[in-house]
Design a protein around this motif. Sequence first.
Motif: not given
Length: 155
Positions: A33-61
């Motif tokens: 499901p992730e790969v399908r979604l990313r493929s559709d997003l990319h096909g729409r010209g949207l660029r993104f990062r995948k599995d990028l760690p974000l730190v919020v409230e001292g927690r890595k997400v």
Amino acid sequence: MALGGGKRVPYPVPTNAAATRVGEGNKRKDTIPEVRLRSDLHGRGLRFRKDLPLVVEGRKVRPDVVFTRARVAVFVDGCFWHGCPVHGRMPRSNAGYWVPKLRRNVERDRQIDEDLARAGWTVVRVWEHENAEEAASRIGSLVCEGRDAGGRAAG
């Protein structure tokens, strides 16, 4: 293994070989499901990062898809693991292990949503059974808000 409330529960003994194979086959990232979604997003010209760690409230997400400039974090949630109201179900075998674990997953998801929102992120949750094109359209609308005709952040 620690579950909600710090309660330690040992991993259960698998009830059969098929259950073991299914459990071992589950991936943390790059699911179908992730790969399908990313493929559709990319096909729409949207660029993104995948599995990028974000730190919020001292927690890595680690959202599955991150649009850093638009501050949109996308999670593709599995129906079993995240308690889908349509397809999620509690296992009958080893319920003493699975019930608290799956409930804690849902609680953690809500806490992550709140923490990211407080940090200025828009959180999108997509169920694994959702149509990838429809989800990509919904996400694309959020990402493109506040952009000028050239695709640059407005303001």
